[in-house]
Design an enzyme around this catalytic site. Structure first.
Site, PDB file in Angstrom:
ATOM      1  N   TYR A   1       0.838  -1.219   0.000  1.00 54.18           N
ATOM      2  CA  TYR A   1       0.000   0.000   0.000  1.00 54.18           C
ATOM      3  C   TYR A   1       0.864   1.256   0.000  1.00 54.18           C
ATOM      4  CZ  TYR A   1      -4.046   2.892   1.547  1.00 54.18           C
ATOM      5  OH  TYR A   1      -5.066   3.813   1.645  1.00 54.18           O
TER       6      TYR A   1
ATOM      7  N   TRP B   1     -19.551  -0.691  -3.651  1.00 51.99           N
ATOM      8  CA  TRP B   1     -18.645   0.123  -4.482  1.00 51.99           C
ATOM      9  C   TRP B   1     -18.659  -0.417  -5.913  1.00 51.99           C
ATOM     10  CZ3 TRP B   1     -13.030   1.634  -2.494  1.00 51.99           C
ATOM     11  CH2 TRP B   1     -12.462   2.546  -3.390  1.00 51.99           C
TER      12      TRP B   1
ATOM     13  N   TRP C   1     -17.118   5.586   5.249  1.00 47.47           N
ATOM     14  CA  TRP C   1     -16.020   4.617   5.421  1.00 47.47           C
ATOM     15  C   TRP C   1     -15.124   4.897   6.619  1.00 47.47           C
ATOM     16  CZ3 TRP C   1     -11.473   7.357   5.270  1.00 47.47           C
ATOM     17  CH2 TRP C   1     -11.517   8.610   4.612  1.00 47.47           C
TER      18      TRP C   1
ATOM     19  N   LYS D   1      -7.972  -4.880   8.025  1.00 46.08           N
ATOM     20  CA  LYS D   1      -7.668  -3.665   8.802  1.00 46.08           C
ATOM     21  C   LYS D   1      -7.425  -4.072  10.248  1.00 46.08           C
ATOM     22  CE  LYS D   1      -7.787   0.807   9.880  1.00 46.08           C
ATOM     23  NZ  LYS D   1      -7.013   1.890   9.249  1.00 46.08           N
TER      24      LYS D   1
ATOM     25  N   GLU E   1      -6.729   0.592  14.825  1.00 47.83           N
ATOM     26  CA  GLU E   1      -6.010   1.623  14.057  1.00 47.83           C
ATOM     27  C   GLU E   1      -7.054   2.485  13.341  1.00 47.83           C
ATOM     28  OE1 GLU E   1      -2.995  -0.043  11.505  1.00 47.83           O
ATOM     29  OE2 GLU E   1      -2.025  -1.097  13.161  1.00 47.83           O
TER      30      GLU E   1
ATOM     31  N   ASP F   1      -8.984   5.096  10.716  1.00 48.91           N
ATOM     32  CA  ASP F   1      -9.131   5.256   9.256  1.00 48.91           C
ATOM     33  C   ASP F   1      -8.751   6.654   8.800  1.00 48.91           C
ATOM     34  OD1 ASP F   1     -10.291   2.656   8.781  1.00 48.91           O
ATOM     35  OD2 ASP F   1     -12.091   3.425   9.775  1.00 48.91           O
TER      36      ASP F   1
HETATM   37  C1  BGC Z   1      -3.667   3.950   6.622  1.00 47.44           C
HETATM   38  C2  BGC Z   1      -2.378   3.197   6.797  1.00 47.44           C
HETATM   39  C3  BGC Z   1      -2.540   2.114   7.834  1.00 47.44           C
HETATM   40  C4  BGC Z   1      -3.728   1.236   7.490  1.00 47.44           C
HETATM   41  C5  BGC Z   1      -4.002   0.195   8.533  1.00 47.44           C
HETATM   42  C6  BGC Z   1      -4.787   2.986   6.301  1.00 47.44           C
HETATM   43  O1  BGC Z   1      -5.989   3.660   6.254  1.00 47.44           O
HETATM   44  O2  BGC Z   1      -3.529   4.887   5.605  1.00 47.44           O
HETATM   45  O3  BGC Z   1      -1.377   4.086   7.203  1.00 47.44           O
HETATM   46  O4  BGC Z   1      -1.380   1.334   7.922  1.00 47.44           O
HETATM   47  O5  BGC Z   1      -4.883   2.017   7.317  1.00 47.44           O
HETATM   48  O6  BGC Z   1      -4.424   0.767   9.726  1.00 47.44           O
END
Ligand code: BGC
Length: 397
Positions: free
Chosen positions: A119, A218, A318, A346, A350, A352
């Site tokens: 990514y 989508w 999202w 995901k 963490e 978004d």
């Molecule tokens: C972020 C990444 C991150 C990933 C997993 C993406 O939306 O841009 O930096 O590693 O999410 O959390």
């Protein structure tokens, strides 16, 4: 990341003298301590998740373990600790974060497969702002030589380990549905050439690849299914139809239920234009379209955060959906021939995208009424969000 409708330890010359009767040890590539005894060959015409378990990588385990320490409630603490054992994909989202590879592979046992998200395309996240990347449009050479090539080297240095790669979330879907945006127009060549280069270069025996195909809300629209499949197939063929491509990835960082019927948005006025009201139907329909277009069509589906539905005001929302919960744990037991596995794509907890309106990468989707606030920058840990996912988990931890 945007999900919308419209991825040797060289035997250091030791200070300790070797016993005199042993031959000097030659520098050898780093290999995971629990790695297989011989080279791994993955057969991409089969479902490798039936033989390998998605690895609970050390990076996410560390994030979760830190989160556990911050929890005071004893029973929540106990259930939080269990999340550390869940397999998830590790995002190599910058050149610097390729550095996460070695520690993640260090404890990879032979029976596990390490999931990696590729990514870092130039002009990444062209239809949103939250995950705009480090490489600018036009920096395709840097993508190839500073990002993909070093990852290839690392994969080659670990022939006795298995890897599942998820290729460039949102990129090709954005070219299909957001072609009206100047940013996506500018990103187009770099995305197509970049993904083709990635597929061709990463086509190694110990690797299987899944290319991101958005989700049912989508590319699942009647008008998007065929162009979506044709876009993926075009890039795959430009890459020389690499052997290790197994198919596509859906719902990555998404919120859609697997088989809710009639579907979360089936009451919407435009529902008649989308027959893919859940991911199971999407996998079938997009899989059929891919087959017709000449592209491998087995899927992995992100169930990391899809336990609770009915939260989003619009299907395209999202960002950090408020009220979400951890979903089904990674398994190859999907009950569906085309769906190889449910995975955690995901890493739940963490973010978004940031809810700070003054931030450069602030995207208005992260300020919507159904988005959790406050939220840090994309990829950063949000303790409160993690605890919410845990409390709302289904199945419960
Ligand atoms: C972020 C990444 C991150 C990933 C997993 C993406 O939306 O841009 O930096 O590693 O999410 O959390």
């Amino acid at each position: 990341m945007k999900v919308t409708q419209a991825g040797a330890a060289l035997f250091a010359a030791g200070a300790i003298a070797a016993p005199s009767n042993t031959k000097p040890v030659k520098a050898s590539p780093r290999q995971a301590s629990g790695a297989c005894a011989s080279a791994v060959t993955l057969d991409a015409s089969t479902n490798v998740f039936q033989n390998y378990k998605l690895h609970p990588n050390s990076f996410y385990r560390d994030e979760v373990n830190k989160a556990v320490e911050a929890i005071t409630d004893a029973s929540l603490k106990e259930s939080a600790a269990k999340v550390a054992d869940v397999g998830s994909f590790l995002w190599l989202d910058t050149i610097e974060n390729i550095g996460k590879f070695d520690p993640a592979v260090a404890d990879l046992p032979c029976e596990n497969i390490l999931g990696l998200v590729i990514y870092d395309l130039p002009g990444r996240d062209c239809a949103a702002k939250a995950s705009n990347g480090e490489l600018k449009v036009g920096e395709l050479d840097r993508y190839k030589t500073e990002y993909i090539d070093p990852i290839v080297e690392k994969l080659k240095a670990n022939p006795n380990s298995a890897f599942a790669l998820l290729i460039e979330p949102d990129s090709l879907p954005n070219l299909v549905t957001n072609a009206d945006l100047t940013t996506c127009q500018e990103s187009k060549t770099g995305y197509e050439e970049g993904v083709a280069y990635a597929l061709k270069s990463l086509d190694l025996p110990n690797v299987v690849m899944y290319i991101d195909a958005g989700h049912g809300g989508w590319l699942g629209w009647d008008d998007n299914l065929k162009p979506g499949a044709e876009e993926l197939a075009k890039v795959y063929k430009n890459a020389g139809s690499p052997k290790q491509v197994r198919g596509f990835a859906t719902n990555i960082a998404g919120w859609n239920a697997w088989d809710e019927s009639p579907g979360e948005f089936s009451d919407a006025s435009d529902a008649k234009y989308n027959s893919c009201q859940n991911e199971k139907i999407y996998v079938q329909k997009f899989g059929d379209a891919l087959k017709t277009a000449g592209h491998p069509n087995h899927a992995i589906v992100d169930t990391g955060r899809n336990a609770v539905t009915g939260l989003r005001e619009e299907w395209g929302n999202w960002c950090n959906v408020n009220g979400a919960g951890f979903g089904v744990r990674p398994t190859a037991d999907t009950g569906d021939e085309l769906a190889d596995a449910f995975v955690w794509g995901k890493p739940g907890g963490e973010s978004d995208g940031t809810s700070d309106e003054s931030a450069t990468r602030y995207d208005s989707f992260c300020g919507k009424p159904d988005a959790y606030k406050p939220s840090p920058e994309a990829g950063q840990w949000n303790q409160a969000y993690f605890e919410m996912l845990l409390k709302n988990a289904n199945p419960a931890f």
